[in-house]
Every structure is written in C-alpha cells, then in structure tokens.
Enzyme design. Sequence first.
Site, PDB file in Angstrom:
ATOM      1  N   LYS A  79      -7.814   0.283  18.230  1.00 28.90           N
ATOM      2  CA  LYS A  79      -7.791  -1.010  17.642  1.00 28.90           C
ATOM      3  C   LYS A  79      -6.357  -1.126  16.896  1.00 28.90           C
ATOM      4  O   LYS A  79      -5.786  -0.238  16.598  1.00 28.90           O
ATOM      5  CB  LYS A  79      -8.674  -1.282  16.593  1.00 28.90           C
ATOM      6  CG  LYS A  79      -8.833  -0.483  15.254  1.00 28.90           C
ATOM      7  CD  LYS A  79     -10.175  -0.468  14.444  1.00 28.90           C
ATOM      8  CE  LYS A  79     -10.082   0.592  13.262  1.00 28.90           C
ATOM      9  NZ  LYS A  79     -11.294   0.652  12.706  1.00 28.90           N
ATOM     10  N   TYR A 115      21.335  -3.689  -2.727  1.00 35.51           N
ATOM     11  CA  TYR A 115      20.672  -4.785  -3.689  1.00 35.51           C
ATOM     12  C   TYR A 115      20.454  -4.023  -4.925  1.00 35.51           C
ATOM     13  O   TYR A 115      20.037  -3.026  -5.117  1.00 35.51           O
ATOM     14  CB  TYR A 115      19.678  -5.727  -3.129  1.00 35.51           C
ATOM     15  CG  TYR A 115      19.909  -6.588  -2.069  1.00 35.51           C
ATOM     16  CD1 TYR A 115      20.690  -7.586  -2.009  1.00 35.51           C
ATOM     17  CD2 TYR A 115      19.055  -6.412  -0.666  1.00 35.51           C
ATOM     18  CE1 TYR A 115      20.896  -8.373  -1.144  1.00 35.51           C
ATOM     19  CE2 TYR A 115      19.270  -7.193   0.241  1.00 35.51           C
ATOM     20  CZ  TYR A 115      20.212  -8.149   0.179  1.00 35.51           C
ATOM     21  OH  TYR A 115      20.511  -9.289   1.122  1.00 35.51           O
TER      22      TYR A 115
HETATM   23  C1  LIG Z   1     -11.896   2.074  12.647  1.00 32.12           C
HETATM   24  C2  LIG Z   1     -13.123   2.543  12.747  1.00 32.12           C
HETATM   25  C3  LIG Z   1     -13.605   3.683  13.558  1.00 32.12           C
HETATM   26  C4  LIG Z   1     -12.276   4.864  13.527  1.00 32.12           C
HETATM   27  O1  LIG Z   1     -12.154   5.538  12.357  1.00 32.12           O
HETATM   28  P1  LIG Z   1     -11.363   6.483  11.898  1.00 32.12           P
HETATM   29  O2  LIG Z   1     -11.353   6.815  10.496  1.00 32.12           O
HETATM   30  O3  LIG Z   1      -9.996   5.959  12.291  1.00 32.12           O
HETATM   31  O4  LIG Z   1     -11.641   7.604  12.975  1.00 32.12           O
HETATM   32  C5  LIG Z   1     -14.660   3.789  13.790  1.00 32.12           C
HETATM   33  N1  LIG Z   1     -15.545   2.943  13.653  1.00 32.12           N
HETATM   34  C6  LIG Z   1     -15.247   1.687  13.198  1.00 32.12           C
HETATM   35  C7  LIG Z   1     -16.362   0.780  13.052  1.00 32.12           C
HETATM   36  C8  LIG Z   1     -14.021   1.395  12.819  1.00 32.12           C
HETATM   37  O5  LIG Z   1     -13.865   0.113  12.235  1.00 32.12           O
END
Ligand SMILES: *Cc1c(COP(=O)(O)O)cnc(C)c1O
Length: 391
Positions: A57, A284
Amino acid sequence: MKKEPPPALTNLFFPKKRTPVFFRQNWVEVDKSDFHFNLKKIKEHLAKDTKIMTVIKANAYGHGGVALAKEAQKAGISWIAVSSLEEGITFREAGIKTNILVLGGLYPFENLQVAIVHNLTPTISTMAALSALEDMAVRHNKIANFHLAVDTGMGRIGSLSESVYPMLQKIAQTPELNMTGMYTHFTVADTDPVFTQMQLESFTKIVKYARQTLGLKFIAHSANSAALFRNKRTHLDMVRPGISLFGLSPFKHAERFIKLKPVLTWKTKISFLKRVPSGFCVSYGRTFVTTKESVIATIPVGYADGYNRLLSNKGDVLVRGKRCPIAGRITMDMTMIDVTGVKGVALGDEVVLIGAQGKEQIKVDELAKIQDTINYEVTCAISPRVPRIVV
Ligand SMILES: *Cc1c(COP(=O)(O)O)cnc(C)c1O
C-alpha cells in the site's frame, strides 16, 4: 562540407530507451533482488502451505508500488494489499493479475461498484456495506468477492465481535456474497504478546463459528510483520507483511529482528560546491556557522522531496564513503552539506541520503529517530516527484 544535423530536440527529452530520464539529480533506487531476498526470508519463517499477502500500500511504503507489485507477481505471490481503489486500479492497469485486497474502508458505498468492475476485493466491516455490496452484485449480475474485517482491539475499521455474527449469517444465506477472506489487525504485535494473543483468540473463535457452524470457506489472516516474526500461531492461512518486505524492522529495537536487506537507496549528486571562510553562515536563519575555512556543497533535495526539515543541522549524508553533516536548515528544494573533510570532493559526486556507500550506511531508522517518528513514515514521505528506479 556537409554537416551532421543536430539530434532532434525531442530525442533529448524522450530518448528511445526504457530507463526513465530525469534532469534533477535526485532519485530512489529500489533493489529488486533485495526485495526477493526479504520475501524468501519471510517464507522460511512460514509453514509450507501458508500464503503471503504482500502489503504494498501507499506506493509500497514509498518504494514504488507498481514495480514491486510486478516483482511480487513474478514471485508467485497470491495476494497483494493496497490502501485504496486508486492504487488497485493503477496495479490492474499495469497488468497485475494477482488478487488485490483494498484495506481501506470503502465509502461512499457506490465505490463498491468500482471494486467489482476492476476485480478488486473490498474490505467490508458493516452490515450497511454488506447490503450495499449485495445490491451492486445483483445489479451487475456478479458474485461479489470481499474480505470481512473484524476489530478485535485495533479500534480502526472492522466489525466488533458482537456485530459480526448477524453479518456472517447474512453472508451464509446470500449466494451473491462470496467472503473469500476474513481478517483482523493487531495493535501491539511489536510490544505486547499477551494482548496480541487475546486478539488472536477472539478472532479464531469467530473464524471457527463461520467455518464449523455456517460451513463458510475462506482464508483467515491476521499477522503483520511484527506478529509474523514474533508468534507463529498468528500465521493462520495467510500472513500480511508490509514493512519487512522492504528490509525494515517493525520493532523499535531493530537489532532483535531477523536480518533483512533494506531495498531502498536514496541518492543525489553535488550540484554546487564552494570554499568559504571561517565564520560563514549557511542557509535560512543563519543557524550554521563555520568555525574554520570550509567546503560547503549544495544538493538538489529538500523538504518538498520528503527530506524532513527536522534533519536540519542533525542528519548526515554520505559522500565518497564518508559521513558529512547537513549544514544549516533544509530548504524546499536544496540542502547544504559540509564536505570539508572529504578528500577530492568534486561537483557531480554521488551523495547518499539513505542507504550504503563504501563501508558507511545511513539507515532509515537513523533518520526516523532524529525526526521522532517511525521508519514507516520516513520512506512513505519521499515525495512522488523523486523518480523511483528499479535496479
Ligand atoms: C499496513 C498493514 C499491514 C502491514 O503491516 P506491517 O507492519 O507493515 O507489516 C498488515 N495489515 C493491515 C491491515 C495493514 O493496514
């Protein structure tokens, strides 16, 4: 004498090579062999028939979603998880055929049609969404696949266990509703094994009811990276690693973690170089003052690239295998570094912001610590304007 005509200007901007062109020297390299290495390490942790859903994602946590979805597909991964319909559609348009689960709750419910049309599996966590999905399925004369999310303690999306039973009964009675998976998400898998076990038990009780009492067939999944490495009982039918795919640790104390390989290297080049006297101020606010004659380089990276301003005067970069401190405040598109100690430093030298160079390494966790955040946020923040290149 006949002169060769100059090359067409358009070829300068769009040469007929497949490698992307960029003029601003600031890019991310994603090492696909490291990604496959991490995937292999994760597999070694699992029972033979446990499936993997690669969570890529948010543009694969900033690493480049499409490129890594293709690698996951090549590795024969059966499921990919994304944040949104937009990400899922992008993957489909890039030719990804793997099952895709959309983790975010879909609202408004009309969006469920988009999931059906693009063959994306939505997450359902309320009776209202379930009914809307049924309507869409009937309207499109399709069977709607979906995963049911159960909230066992995360307090985000997901049905509370009291509300899940009537939903399961409806699912069992409705042929248009095909629950291909059921999942829950852990809130403290990295820190609290007791609470995690309690979440797991609430979830498996519901899974058992759906299977044994209602005769439903589906994939049950719960483990993020932390749970995957901490507790084998959380593996169930499928695991959902995200951060570990990229060689980063889900734990605060990374040293306790299995050895994985960071997939991402963020590079830039020195675009300007000058020798300045002692007492010279940089950037800056004049917060950096040289204490001797110094060599200050400018690199074309700034907070608009996701190089966090909190690294000003605190972070290091690598030049010719040596650590060099950031000099003064990071600006929107440019940052200055003190390269006084670097022998032979020259315009065009490669600079590493994240990753290894020679024997030195800047870890994502090092930047996360300075920024008072987690490694996840550091890579996610690298802005879309920074080209991602698969090596
Ligand atoms: C992001 C997510 C994961 C992955 O988690 P990690 O800690 O990056 O391994 C798994 N399940 C759900 C529902 C998530 O939102």
